[in-house]
Enzyme design. Structure first.
Site, mmCIF file in Angstrom:
data_model
loop_
_atom_site.group_PDB
_atom_site.id
_atom_site.type_symbol
_atom_site.label_atom_id
_atom_site.label_comp_id
_atom_site.label_asym_id
_atom_site.label_seq_id
_atom_site.Cartn_x
_atom_site.Cartn_y
_atom_site.Cartn_z
ATOM 1 N N ILE A 8 1.202 3.813 -5.445
ATOM 2 C CA ILE A 8 0.287 3.229 -6.431
ATOM 3 C C ILE A 8 -0.832 2.455 -5.730
ATOM 4 C CG2 ILE A 8 0.109 1.571 -8.343
ATOM 5 C CD1 ILE A 8 3.092 2.293 -8.978
ATOM 6 N N GLY A 43 1.984 0.387 -17.616
ATOM 7 C CA GLY A 43 1.350 1.001 -16.439
ATOM 8 C C GLY A 43 1.420 2.520 -16.423
ATOM 9 N N GLU A 62 10.049 -10.616 -19.213
ATOM 10 C CA GLU A 62 9.555 -9.752 -20.281
ATOM 11 C C GLU A 62 10.702 -9.188 -21.125
ATOM 12 O OE1 GLU A 62 7.450 -7.034 -17.596
ATOM 13 O OE2 GLU A 62 8.857 -5.443 -18.175
ATOM 14 N N ILE A 102 0.637 -5.357 -11.518
ATOM 15 C CA ILE A 102 1.101 -4.115 -12.156
ATOM 16 C C ILE A 102 2.445 -3.730 -11.523
ATOM 17 C CG2 ILE A 102 -0.090 -2.541 -10.546
ATOM 18 C CD1 ILE A 102 -0.574 -1.794 -14.121
ATOM 19 N N LEU A 130 0.844 -1.212 0.000
ATOM 20 C CA LEU A 130 0.000 0.000 0.000
ATOM 21 C C LEU A 130 0.875 1.257 0.000
ATOM 22 C CD1 LEU A 130 -3.162 0.540 0.144
ATOM 23 C CD2 LEU A 130 -2.750 1.144 2.529
ATOM 24 N N GLY A 131 1.611 1.461 -1.108
ATOM 25 C CA GLY A 131 2.430 2.673 -1.247
ATOM 26 C C GLY A 131 1.707 3.681 -2.114
ATOM 27 N N HIS A 173 3.675 -3.964 -20.262
ATOM 28 C CA HIS A 173 4.323 -3.056 -19.299
ATOM 29 C C HIS A 173 4.030 -1.589 -19.646
ATOM 30 C CE1 HIS A 173 7.959 -2.692 -16.362
ATOM 31 N NE2 HIS A 173 7.109 -1.694 -16.202
ATOM 32 N N ASP A 191 0.450 -6.892 -16.411
ATOM 33 C CA ASP A 191 1.128 -5.838 -17.179
ATOM 34 C C ASP A 191 2.626 -6.105 -17.247
ATOM 35 O OD1 ASP A 191 1.245 -3.270 -18.531
ATOM 36 O OD2 ASP A 191 2.189 -2.484 -16.709
ATOM 37 N N ARG A 201 6.041 -5.891 -10.665
ATOM 38 C CA ARG A 201 7.134 -6.406 -11.488
ATOM 39 C C ARG A 201 6.889 -7.894 -11.694
ATOM 40 N NH1 ARG A 201 8.249 -1.948 -12.866
ATOM 41 N NH2 ARG A 201 10.150 -0.774 -12.520
HETATM 42 P P1 NAP Z 1 6.071 2.852 -3.109
HETATM 43 O O1 NAP Z 1 5.316 4.114 -2.949
HETATM 44 O O2 NAP Z 1 7.447 2.759 -2.558
HETATM 45 O O3 NAP Z 1 5.174 1.687 -2.490
HETATM 46 C C1 NAP Z 1 5.589 0.374 -2.370
HETATM 47 C C2 NAP Z 1 4.794 -0.286 -1.265
HETATM 48 O O4 NAP Z 1 5.168 -1.656 -1.212
HETATM 49 C C3 NAP Z 1 5.038 0.312 0.120
HETATM 50 O O5 NAP Z 1 3.821 0.457 0.782
HETATM 51 C C4 NAP Z 1 5.893 -0.728 0.804
HETATM 52 O O6 NAP Z 1 5.673 -0.810 2.214
HETATM 53 C C5 NAP Z 1 5.388 -1.995 0.154
HETATM 54 N N1 NAP Z 1 6.332 -3.090 0.317
HETATM 55 C C6 NAP Z 1 7.672 -3.036 0.508
HETATM 56 N N2 NAP Z 1 8.167 -4.281 0.694
HETATM 57 C C7 NAP Z 1 7.118 -5.123 0.626
HETATM 58 C C8 NAP Z 1 6.980 -6.511 0.783
HETATM 59 N N3 NAP Z 1 8.036 -7.273 1.068
HETATM 60 N N4 NAP Z 1 5.748 -7.039 0.673
HETATM 61 C C9 NAP Z 1 4.673 -6.271 0.419
HETATM 62 N N5 NAP Z 1 4.737 -4.936 0.283
HETATM 63 C C10 NAP Z 1 5.946 -4.371 0.376
HETATM 64 O O7 NAP Z 1 6.203 2.447 -4.649
HETATM 65 P P2 NAP Z 1 5.157 2.718 -5.817
HETATM 66 O O8 NAP Z 1 5.489 3.978 -6.504
HETATM 67 O O9 NAP Z 1 3.780 2.507 -5.302
HETATM 68 O O10 NAP Z 1 5.575 1.560 -6.844
HETATM 69 C C11 NAP Z 1 5.497 0.206 -6.474
HETATM 70 C C12 NAP Z 1 6.110 -0.650 -7.553
HETATM 71 O O11 NAP Z 1 5.289 -0.633 -8.711
HETATM 72 C C13 NAP Z 1 7.467 -0.153 -8.072
HETATM 73 O O12 NAP Z 1 8.525 -0.581 -7.232
HETATM 74 C C14 NAP Z 1 7.545 -0.753 -9.460
HETATM 75 O O13 NAP Z 1 8.207 -1.971 -9.436
HETATM 76 C C15 NAP Z 1 6.087 -0.964 -9.838
HETATM 77 N N6 NAP Z 1 5.701 -0.086 -10.962
HETATM 78 C C16 NAP Z 1 5.220 -0.658 -12.099
HETATM 79 C C17 NAP Z 1 4.844 0.145 -13.150
HETATM 80 C C18 NAP Z 1 4.286 -0.431 -14.430
HETATM 81 O O14 NAP Z 1 4.385 0.210 -15.464
HETATM 82 N N7 NAP Z 1 3.700 -1.609 -14.389
HETATM 83 C C19 NAP Z 1 4.977 1.546 -13.073
HETATM 84 C C20 NAP Z 1 5.470 2.072 -11.887
HETATM 85 C C21 NAP Z 1 5.825 1.261 -10.842
HETATM 86 P P3 NAP Z 1 6.495 0.145 3.230
HETATM 87 O O15 NAP Z 1 6.025 1.539 2.936
HETATM 88 O O16 NAP Z 1 6.090 -0.337 4.563
HETATM 89 O O17 NAP Z 1 7.939 -0.079 2.888
#
Ligand code: NAP
Length: 322
Positions: free
Chosen positions: A156, A281, A261, A230, A153-154, A279, A256, A232
């Site tokens: 996205i 997103g 990939e 969505i 829950l970050g 990919h 996605d 990795r």
């Molecule tokens: P973010 O704001 O850093 O949020 C990530 C969340 O994941 C945080 O709440 C974090 O918790 C949690 N987390 C960390 N370790 C974990 C674990 N072991 N198990 C479960 N949850 C965990 O990042 P974001 O911007 O939302 O992006 C998240 C990911 O989406 C990126 O890292 C990227 O790989 C992917 N993404 C994909 C696309 C696409 O095009 N498909 C585009 C952008 C991003 P804490 O806050 O407690 O650490």
């Protein structure tokens, strides 16, 4: 004043490269690994910042850059960066998480709807002329009546939760720590899956999340459950997913991202219970532009340089960058 030296490892659009070059002394990292390593040996000591996209930054890479102060990443995901090695050297890491969250959440919700309402196959049903012959299309499932588990829950994940709450879905989440939010928390991903109709993956890829979604979690989600990834590709054990689908242990998935990939296994390509996207997103013109600009602006701010003023540049190259 001498311009700070920036290593360009970002495959940025040409206009962004021009912006960087106007503000900094830019060194382009060669793509070939052997050439890159020789290049770093020769020029590494001058580099103070990196404009990054997918290049792998590990401890050896950082050792070649003793003057490095900041990494400005085009992506939100930093799975290509050894974060601990970077931070322990006092190097700042900045990404574009805050910029792309809304569009990635829009994509995730679009995928979730396409999956539960079977839009892709329904489209094919109309186009292939089956409607007048075979009549009404099969019923879908209601996301408004579903329990949806968000894994991570970050930025996205929160944006997805907000959207699905507006739809009426009941949201819960799993992550390493409980957040100060009014959403039920699970400290075990299998338990979240067991209690959910759908799980949506939005966690970073790390050693802790590699194959986090394995056969046991898919089994817990169950034969009426849906998976949306969505995050990795390697967060899901793709072989376990293929086996579960073959045994009808899952209702469907929207993906996605993929483990290897752009290669996608044949078993996934031919399975019509899946919605597959390449990919995309964050793939909107507006967000990709803002991401590219952020790479430059972050470096400019860090080095106390006034950023570019005129940004009426071409957008043509943006669609090739994620
Ligand atoms: P973010 O704001 O850093 O949020 C990530 C969340 O994941 C945080 O709440 C974090 O918790 C949690 N987390 C960390 N370790 C974990 C674990 N072991 N198990 C479960 N949850 C965990 O990042 P974001 O911007 O939302 O992006 C998240 C990911 O989406 C990126 O890292 C990227 O790989 C992917 N993404 C994909 C696309 C696409 O095009 N498909 C585009 C952008 C991003 P804490 O806050 O407690 O650490």
């Amino acid at each position: 004043m001498t311009k700070p030296v920036i290593l360009n490892a970002a495959e940025l659009p040409e206009w962004t490269h021009a912006e960087l070059s106007a503000l900094f002394a830019v060194l382009d990292l060669p793509k070939d690994p052997a050439a890159a390593s020789a290049f770093l040996k020769e020029h590494g000591s001058e580099v103070r910042g990196i404009a990054l996209r997918k290049a792998r930054i590990d401890a050896a890479f950082l050792d070649a850059l003793p003057a490095l102060e900041i990494i400005s990443s085009y992506s939100a995901g930093l799975d290509n960066v050894d974060i601990e090695a970077t931070r322990s050297r006092g190097i700042r890491i900045e990404n574009t998480s805050h910029i792309l969250a809304e569009d990635v959440a829009n994509a995730a919700v679009g995928l979730a709807l396409a999956l539960t309402r079977d839009f892709v196959n329904a489209d094919a049903y109309v186009r292939s002329g089956q409607w007048p012959v075979r009549g009404h299309y099969r019923l879908g499932r209601s996301i408004s009546r579903m329990k949806v588990g968000v894994v991570g829950l970050g930025s996205i994940g929160s944006a997805i939760a907000k959207r699905l709450q507006a739809f009426g879905s009941k949201i819960a989440y799993f992550g390493p720590s409980r957040k100060a939010v009014d959403i039920p928390y699970y400290d075990d991903v299998s338990r979240l899956a067991r209690d959910s109709d759908m799980i949506i993956l939005t966690c970073p890829l790390s050693p802790a999340t590699h194959h986090l979604i394995d056969a046991a979690v898919i089994e817990a989600l169950g034969p009426n459950g849906f998976l949306v990834n969505i995050a990795r590709g390697p967060v899901v054990d793709e072989s376990a997913l293929i086996e579960a689908l073959a045994a009808d242990k899952l209702a469907g998935a929207a993906l996605d991202v993929f483990e290897h990939e752009p290669a996608v296994p044949e078993a996934l390509l031919r399975d019509h219970r899946l919605v597959l996207t390449p990919h995309i997103g964050s793939g909107t013109e507006e967000t990709r532009r803002a991401m590219a600009e952020n790479v430059v602006d972050t470096l400019a701010k860090h080095f106390g340089i006034e950023g570019p003023r005129d940004r009426a540049a071409s957008m043509k190259e943006l669609e090739t960058i994620d």
